[in-house]
Enzyme design. Sequence first.
Site, PDB file in Angstrom:
ATOM      1  N   HIS A 118       0.898  -1.141   0.309  1.00 64.39           N
ATOM      2  CA  HIS A 118       0.175  -0.127  -0.043  1.00 64.39           C
ATOM      3  C   HIS A 118       0.752   1.375   0.156  1.00 64.39           C
ATOM      4  O   HIS A 118       0.456   2.327   0.128  1.00 64.39           O
ATOM      5  CB  HIS A 118      -0.928   0.142   1.327  1.00 64.39           C
ATOM      6  CG  HIS A 118      -2.261   0.655   1.075  1.00 64.39           C
ATOM      7  ND1 HIS A 118      -2.519   1.742   1.663  1.00 64.39           N
ATOM      8  CD2 HIS A 118      -3.208   0.459   0.132  1.00 64.39           C
ATOM      9  CE1 HIS A 118      -3.505   2.382   1.390  1.00 64.39           C
ATOM     10  NE2 HIS A 118      -4.171   1.375   0.464  1.00 64.39           N
ATOM     11  N   LYS A 154       3.153   4.497  -1.252  1.00 64.96           N
ATOM     12  CA  LYS A 154       2.837   5.459  -2.350  1.00 64.96           C
ATOM     13  C   LYS A 154       4.089   6.639  -2.582  1.00 64.96           C
ATOM     14  O   LYS A 154       4.299   7.601  -1.955  1.00 64.96           O
ATOM     15  CB  LYS A 154       1.832   6.337  -2.436  1.00 64.96           C
ATOM     16  CG  LYS A 154       0.150   5.654  -2.443  1.00 64.96           C
ATOM     17  CD  LYS A 154      -0.279   5.498  -1.383  1.00 64.96           C
ATOM     18  CE  LYS A 154      -1.784   4.826  -1.329  1.00 64.96           C
ATOM     19  NZ  LYS A 154      -2.369   4.627  -0.212  1.00 64.96           N
ATOM     20  N   ASP A 206      17.018   8.975  -8.644  1.00 70.98           N
ATOM     21  CA  ASP A 206      18.353   8.862  -8.530  1.00 70.98           C
ATOM     22  C   ASP A 206      19.033   8.570  -7.374  1.00 70.98           C
ATOM     23  O   ASP A 206      20.180   9.159  -7.072  1.00 70.98           O
ATOM     24  CB  ASP A 206      19.252  10.208  -9.200  1.00 70.98           C
ATOM     25  CG  ASP A 206      18.613  10.488 -10.730  1.00 70.98           C
ATOM     26  OD1 ASP A 206      18.485   9.376 -11.522  1.00 70.98           O
ATOM     27  OD2 ASP A 206      18.455  11.409 -11.267  1.00 70.98           O
TER      28      ASP A 206
END
Length: 229
Positions: free
Chosen positions: A174, A176, A181
């Site tokens: 879940h 996000k 880089d």
Amino acid sequence: MRLDELESWLTESLEDFKLSHAETLALREILPQLKADETSFIRNKAFALAREPIKQGGDVAIAVLGWLDKIMKTMDTARNAQVVIVNSAHFSPGDDCRRKLLDLCVSARQSLDISVFTISDDRLCDAICSAHQHGVAVRILTDNDKSLDLGSDVEHMAAQGIPVRMDNTEHHMHHKFAIIDRHMLVNGSFNWTRSASDKNHENILVTNEPALVAAYQMEFESLWENFSA
């Protein structure tokens, strides 16, 4: 290092009245690990240790001044090389979050590690695929349930050759977040979907704070190893 250890290091370095190449490298490695008060301690202690030998004058004073000058220059170089922390917050509904994510995808030059519950915004998908096509090492972690949703872009990105791994358990991946880089982190409630931009109250926070970036990179690597391809 403790303050007494720092003092001992400086004292030993001054014994031959010069800062050797090896000692310069050691100081460069030590400095980024120190707190502000410890860095100030080194600077003040170096001046204090140099004070008496300088009073002797002659070659000794010249040598000690050279040692002190190298200490100060090494410290100044390390200070100038320190990361300038950049933070920004973005909110939806509206295009603020999506625009920032697009900018970050475009800015990627070496790697783009994405760990997001669901990805269905075609504009973000296009930016991810473009980064991949330009040689950026893209990796995607997502959830198997959401990858089957109508409009999901996950299978399309996998078909483009982007490595994708999923949580195939009964639970959910879940997260996000994404790491650009290995030095820029974006994290928040925002799923990479059209509704997150157009309808939902969501947020992302963007930061290059090294400790946070490192923690999330470790989490990504752990999940990447645990999830099947």
